[in-house]
Scaffold this active site. Structure first.
Site, PDB file in Angstrom:
ATOM      1  N   SER A  58       0.811  -1.210   0.000  1.00  0.00           N
ATOM      2  CA  SER A  58       0.000   0.000   0.000  1.00  0.00           C
ATOM      3  C   SER A  58       0.854   1.275   0.000  1.00  0.00           C
ATOM      4  O   SER A  58       1.668   1.482  -0.889  1.00  0.00           O
ATOM      5  CB  SER A  58      -0.961  -0.042   1.193  1.00  0.00           C
ATOM      6  OG  SER A  58      -2.037   0.849   1.024  1.00  0.00           O
ATOM      7  N   ASP A 225      -5.900  -4.250  -1.774  1.00  0.00           N
ATOM      8  CA  ASP A 225      -4.759  -3.726  -1.010  1.00  0.00           C
ATOM      9  C   ASP A 225      -3.945  -4.828  -0.332  1.00  0.00           C
ATOM     10  O   ASP A 225      -4.495  -5.745   0.276  1.00  0.00           O
ATOM     11  CB  ASP A 225      -5.301  -2.760   0.047  1.00  0.00           C
ATOM     12  CG  ASP A 225      -4.235  -1.903   0.679  1.00  0.00           C
ATOM     13  OD1 ASP A 225      -3.466  -2.440   1.497  1.00  0.00           O
ATOM     14  OD2 ASP A 225      -4.178  -0.703   0.366  1.00  0.00           O
TER      15      ASP A 225
END
Length: 376
Positions: A58, A225
């Site tokens: 991320s 993610d």
């Protein structure tokens, strides 16, 4: 931490090597800028040239992308410190921090001809990656960008030499833009997710094939993610590196007196609880490994010093610690004073933790060197 190479418990993997790995957590732009501050401290300790693996998720993948593309241009002094870290690495990181993308990218997800991940990738390409592909990553350190597969529930890894899901196998020959890789790693659900990666043009290594090396799994990856699976990004470093350094800029978990009951906010709260507990478990395992000598290294994060002032970095006053912890997990245009705060926080936390846990000699002097921490 004590070092005991003789440890052979289950916590010590058979593929373990005496190499150094760095993990960069998720946490949006907050994480990207926090990690930049920590990386400056690592450089002051002459550690950047000694890193063998860098694993990211991320917001950490944004910092990792900038760092990876800066490595070939690094210039070193006689003490193995990079002398041009600011212009090669920090400048693109702070340029990205000036670009608001989460709202616009989220709305792009409603467009049938685009996606939130594709819109995010455009920003990363403009500010961080500048047309680079996975093939442009340096051979050393090995950079590993992590996403989470919505098909298999496993970590989906992007490296210079292959992309992989252990349940499916390793794919080579994919010409993937680094910006798209970062967008997949940072595809925070539900607004920036999913990211779709076409695998059909790649070759699946036969010896790597897993139980799901069949259609549709070998045709495309549907990703969210990387922090959903492992927000610390530790797994691909933990299994290989005896020395593990972890920079954690995940948002500290907050208590709620009045949890929301609507489906969206309740779902986000449940996701936050699950991710927080998973992160805590990984931290406890790693700290235990440090204590018994199965690993050496250090781990630092925004939680240090929040409840025990003795654990607060000396360079970071209580008010600044509180302010840094309060920065939201957003991909919004970050004010320069917030950038400065997070750069200092990352530097201060890394300096204190490395000195305490990795050793005084490796941690460097207590006093701040003349160049100090980075500023915008």
């Amino acid at each position: 931490m004590p070092e005991n190479p003789a440890v052979t418990s289950a916590i010590d993997g058979e593929k373990l090597e005496d190499i150094v790995g760095l993990c960069l957590s998720g946490g949006g732009y907050r994480a990207m800028v926090f990690h930049a501050g920590a990386i400056f401290r690592l450089n002051q300790l002459s550690l950047l040239g000694k890193l063998d693996r860098i694993s990211s998720v991320s917001g950490g993948s944004m910092a990792a992308a900038a760092l990876a593309l800066a490595y070939p241009d690094f210039q070193y002094d006689d003490n193995d410190r990079v002398t041009n870290l600011e212009e090669t690495f920090l400048v693109p990181v702070l340029k990205q921090a000036e670009d608001s993308i989460d709202v616009a990218s989220g709305f792009a997800g409603l467009n049938p001809f685009s996606s939130a991940a594709a819109e995010s990738a455009r920003s990363y390409n403009n500010n961080l990656t500048r047309g680079a592909t996975l093939a442009d990553l340096p051979r050393k350190p090995t950079f590993i960008f992590n996403a989470t597969s919505l098909l298999t529930g496993n970590a989906f890894r992007f490296r210079r030499d292959f992309v992989a899901d252990w349940k499916i196998g390793q794919f080579t020959g994919l010409n993937l833009k680094l910006a798209d890789v970062v967008a997949a790693s940072a595809a925070f659900p539900p607004f920036l997710s999913p990211a779709i990666v076409n695998l059909s043009s790649g070759a699946l290594a036969e010896e790597s094939g897993g139980s799901l090396a069949i259609a549709p799994y070998i045709e495309k990856a549907v990703l969210t993610d990387g922090g959903v699976y492992d927000n610390l990004g530790t797994e691909t470093v933990w299994k290989r590196c005896r020395t593990v350094l972890v920079s954690n800029a995940g948002r500290p978990f907050e208590f709620e007196t009045d949890p929301k009951e609507n489906w969206l906010q309740q779902s986000l709260r449940v996701l936050g609880i699950a991710m927080d507990q998973s992160e805590d478990l990984r931290e406890r395992i790693l700290m235990h490994a440090f204590l018994i000598g199965a690993r050496k290294g250090a781990m630092w994060g925004l939680n240090s010093g929040a409840e025990d002032d003795a654990a607060r970095p000396q360079l970071l006053p209580p008010a600044e610690l509180k302010a840094a912890r309060a920065v939201s997990t957003r991909l919004w245009r970050m004010p320069r004073d917030t950038q400065a705060l997070l750069l200092k926080a990352g530097y201060a936390h890394a300096a204190a933790s490395i000195r305490k846990h990795y050793g005084v000699q490796q941690g460097g002097p207590i006093d701040v060197p003349e160049d100090g921490w980075p500023t915008p």
